[in-house]
Design a protein around this motif. Structure first.
Motif, short mmCIF file in Angstrom:
data_model
loop_
_atom_site.label_atom_id
_atom_site.label_comp_id
_atom_site.label_asym_id
_atom_site.label_seq_id
_atom_site.Cartn_x
_atom_site.Cartn_y
_atom_site.Cartn_z
N UNK A 45 3.12 -7.46 3.57
CA UNK A 45 2.32 -6.15 3.57
C UNK A 45 1.21 -6.67 2.37
N UNK A 46 0.00 -6.49 2.67
CA UNK A 46 -1.25 -6.60 1.64
C UNK A 46 -1.63 -5.48 1.19
N UNK A 47 -1.41 -4.71 0.25
CA UNK A 47 -1.57 -3.47 -0.12
C UNK A 47 -2.74 -3.51 -1.10
N UNK A 48 -3.77 -2.61 -0.65
CA UNK A 48 -4.83 -2.21 -1.53
C UNK A 48 -6.02 -1.43 -0.69
N UNK A 49 -7.38 -1.40 -1.23
CA UNK A 49 -8.31 -0.64 -0.51
C UNK A 49 -9.72 -1.61 -0.77
N UNK A 50 -10.62 -1.35 0.09
CA UNK A 50 -11.87 -1.96 -0.05
C UNK A 50 -11.36 -3.57 0.12
N UNK A 51 -12.24 -4.37 -0.79
CA UNK A 51 -12.23 -5.72 -0.57
C UNK A 51 -10.87 -6.29 -1.00
N UNK A 52 -9.78 -5.60 -1.67
CA UNK A 52 -8.66 -5.86 -1.86
C UNK A 52 -7.88 -6.08 -0.37
N UNK B 109 -0.22 -18.08 15.17
CA UNK B 109 1.15 -18.79 15.32
C UNK B 109 1.92 -18.51 14.04
N UNK B 110 1.23 -17.55 13.15
CA UNK B 110 2.06 -17.07 11.91
C UNK B 110 3.49 -16.82 12.23
N UNK B 111 4.63 -17.19 11.72
CA UNK B 111 6.03 -16.78 12.20
C UNK B 111 6.18 -15.19 11.73
N UNK B 112 5.51 -14.62 10.95
CA UNK B 112 5.84 -13.34 10.67
C UNK B 112 4.78 -12.53 10.63
N UNK B 113 4.66 -11.09 11.04
CA UNK B 113 3.62 -10.28 10.86
C UNK B 113 3.04 -10.03 9.42
N UNK B 114 1.72 -10.26 9.41
CA UNK B 114 0.83 -9.75 8.20
C UNK B 114 0.15 -8.43 8.51
N UNK B 115 0.25 -7.75 7.48
CA UNK B 115 -0.44 -6.35 7.73
C UNK B 115 -1.28 -5.91 6.47
N UNK B 116 -2.48 -5.78 6.44
CA UNK B 116 -3.39 -5.21 5.52
C UNK B 116 -3.03 -3.66 5.24
N UNK B 117 -2.64 -3.33 4.41
CA UNK B 117 -2.25 -1.68 4.36
C UNK B 117 -3.28 -1.14 3.35
N UNK B 118 -4.05 0.12 4.04
CA UNK B 118 -5.22 0.33 3.14
C UNK B 118 -4.98 1.95 2.71
N UNK C 147 14.15 -4.61 1.61
CA UNK C 147 14.23 -5.85 0.77
C UNK C 147 13.97 -7.17 1.46
N UNK C 148 13.90 -7.06 2.86
CA UNK C 148 13.58 -8.24 3.62
C UNK C 148 11.94 -8.56 3.70
N UNK C 149 11.30 -7.98 3.05
CA UNK C 149 9.79 -8.09 3.28
C UNK C 149 9.19 -8.48 1.99
N UNK C 150 7.92 -8.72 2.03
CA UNK C 150 7.03 -8.95 0.70
C UNK C 150 5.91 -8.15 0.58
N UNK C 151 5.54 -7.67 -0.31
CA UNK C 151 4.50 -6.81 -0.67
C UNK C 151 3.60 -7.45 -1.65
N UNK C 152 2.50 -7.83 -1.31
CA UNK C 152 1.33 -8.21 -2.33
C UNK C 152 0.22 -7.12 -2.74
N UNK D 263 12.24 -0.33 -3.49
CA UNK D 263 13.03 -0.49 -2.33
C UNK D 263 13.54 -2.01 -2.38
N UNK D 264 13.34 -2.76 -3.37
CA UNK D 264 13.91 -4.19 -3.51
C UNK D 264 12.96 -5.20 -2.68
N UNK D 265 11.86 -4.78 -2.29
CA UNK D 265 11.08 -5.73 -1.54
C UNK D 265 10.63 -6.98 -2.68
N UNK D 266 10.42 -8.05 -2.31
CA UNK D 266 9.73 -9.22 -2.95
C UNK D 266 8.23 -8.63 -3.53
N UNK D 267 7.94 -8.71 -4.48
CA UNK D 267 6.50 -8.06 -5.00
C UNK D 267 5.79 -9.27 -5.58
N UNK D 268 4.37 -9.34 -5.37
CA UNK D 268 3.46 -10.11 -5.92
C UNK D 268 2.38 -9.11 -6.39
#
Length: 403
Positions: free
Chosen positions: A71-78, A92-101, A111-116, A137-142
């Motif tokens: 999950x890529x979290x942000x608004x606008x350009x982010x 063909x990306x092996x996992x779903x990618x979501x832009x969360x606005x 915990x199984x997911x990554x949040x950027x 929630x224990x998700x991996x964070x960047x």
């Protein structure tokens, strides 16, 4: 030309100042915040962001293996960086990618997911809420954004990697500085195949387009200025022929609104064929063009020229013949659709501007579709007397919704 000076601080003029576009000194004077200069730094942003990301230890990201989702979290350009990641990663990306606005993160993230979390300022409420929720929630964070900010502090609190992006301009002029760290984090997770050579070629492409669009070049040889003149007094329709080109189309819509204060219809050409292509028949399309003198010079129109559609078609022919075997739509179908809509527009007298992708990687091809339109939006705004750096409505909106 009498500028409009409303109580809300709105300035500008409805007529387009043709002389301004070919006066480099006047352009600089009317761009006190340096939006043109910031946009011309796109290539440098790629190089700097790649260096800063390389100095950040991202190894812990991969220690727990492939995530369930990103999950890529942000608004606008982010948030747009999430769209870019999804497109560059491909079908063909092996996992779903979501832009969360919106604020926080989806309820299923764990915990199984990554949040950027991405914020150019480092204080976006949406990115901060996402980082906070991911940590709880224990998700991996960047976290990606301006250093020494609230977002940086949250990353330290949850012992998550933080990639600094020095803030020298508004977020919309920092697209590449924010995008590169997102791609490198995804590469660490094994989701994208983007190389240092790809970054170098993309930076070179952005440098070359900045050179082509520099203020000293006159309109007839400057593609950014030429497209600005094409769009003057129009309602732009910007359609992308492929998922990659559609991201560029949506980016153009963002910058047209903020820098030039122009409304635009943007989206995927495939979707347009299911209804929006009907705009070509409408009161701003074929009906408006039916009354136009085809022999008239654009400069001969009166002080209140009719508003007409202008189709901007972003075409991406794909990289290789192998693309036709990918899980997405075949390149040949995309090309046929682009040729068809161009023919439909021309039959109705609707003028068409064409930008074709170039480059050897998905990232470079995206850059080739984004760079000139970025400059176009600024030149168009300057020609109408706007300061592209300062958008009063944006500032007032933030004030009105702040607690």
């Amino acid at each position: 030309m009498n500028p409009l000076e409303g109580t809300a601080g709105v300035r500008g003029h409805r007529e387009i100042d043709l002389a301004l576009l070919d006066n480099a000194e006047a352009l600089a004077k009317n761009d006190p915040g340096g939006m043109l200069r910031a946009t011309a730094s796109a290539g440098a942003q790629v190089r700097e962001a790649a260096t800063l990301a390389a100095e950040t230890d991202l190894s812990a990201l991969a220690d727990e293996g492939r995530p369930r989702a990103v999950v890529v979290a942000g608004v606008g350009t982010a948030a747009r960086t999430g769209d870019i990641l999804e497109t560059v990663a491909g079908p063909r990306c092996p996992v779903p990618v979501l832009a969360h606005r919106s604020a926080g993160i989806p309820g299923w993230v764990g915990a199984a997911d990554v949040v950027i979390a991405v914020s150019a300022s480092g204080r976006s409420p949406e990115a901060l809420a996402a980082a906070e929720a991911a940590g709880r929630r224990g998700a991996r964070l960047v976290a990606i954004g301006a250093p020494d900010t609230q977002l940086h502090a949250l990353a330290d609190r949850f012992r998550a990697p933080f990639i600094p992006v020095p803030r020298r301009a508004p977020a919309r002029a920092s697209l590449w500085g924010l995008t590169v760290p997102v791609l490198l984090a995804a590469r660490q997770l094994g989701l994208v195949k983007v190389t240092e050579a790809d970054f170098a070629e993309t930076a070179s492409r952005l440098d070359a387009d900045a050179e082509r669009c520099r203020t000293q070049l006159e309109s007839f040889v400057n593609p950014g200025k030429s497209l600005a003149l094409d769009l003057a007094h129009s309602v732009p329709i910007v359609w992308g022929s492929s998922p990659l080109a559609t991201v560029a189309a949506r980016r153009f819509g963002d910058t047209l609104a903020a820098n030039a204060r122009y409304p635009a219809v943007v989206g995927a050409l495939g979707e347009a064929g299911r209804g929006r292509v009907g705009l070509l028949d409408g009161v701003y399309g074929g009906l408006a063009e039916d009354s136009r003198d085809i022999f008239a010079d654009p400069g001969d129109e009166d002080d209140n020229p009719a508003t007409r559609l202008r189709l901007v078609l972003l075409r991406d022919g794909g990289l290789t013949a192998d693309d036709e075997e990918a899980d997405g739509e075949p390149v040949a179908v995309e090309e046929r659709r682009a040729e068809a809509v161009q023919e439909l527009a021309e039959r109705r007298g609707v003028r068409v501007s064409l930008i074709t992708a170039e480059g050897g990687s998905a990232l470079e091809r995206l850059a080739s579709l984004v760079a000139v339109p970025d400059f176009t939006s600024i030149y168009l705004g300057l020609a109408h007397g706007f300061d592209p750096m300062a958008v009063p409505a944006v500032s007032e909106m933030k004030d009105l919704v702040s607690p």
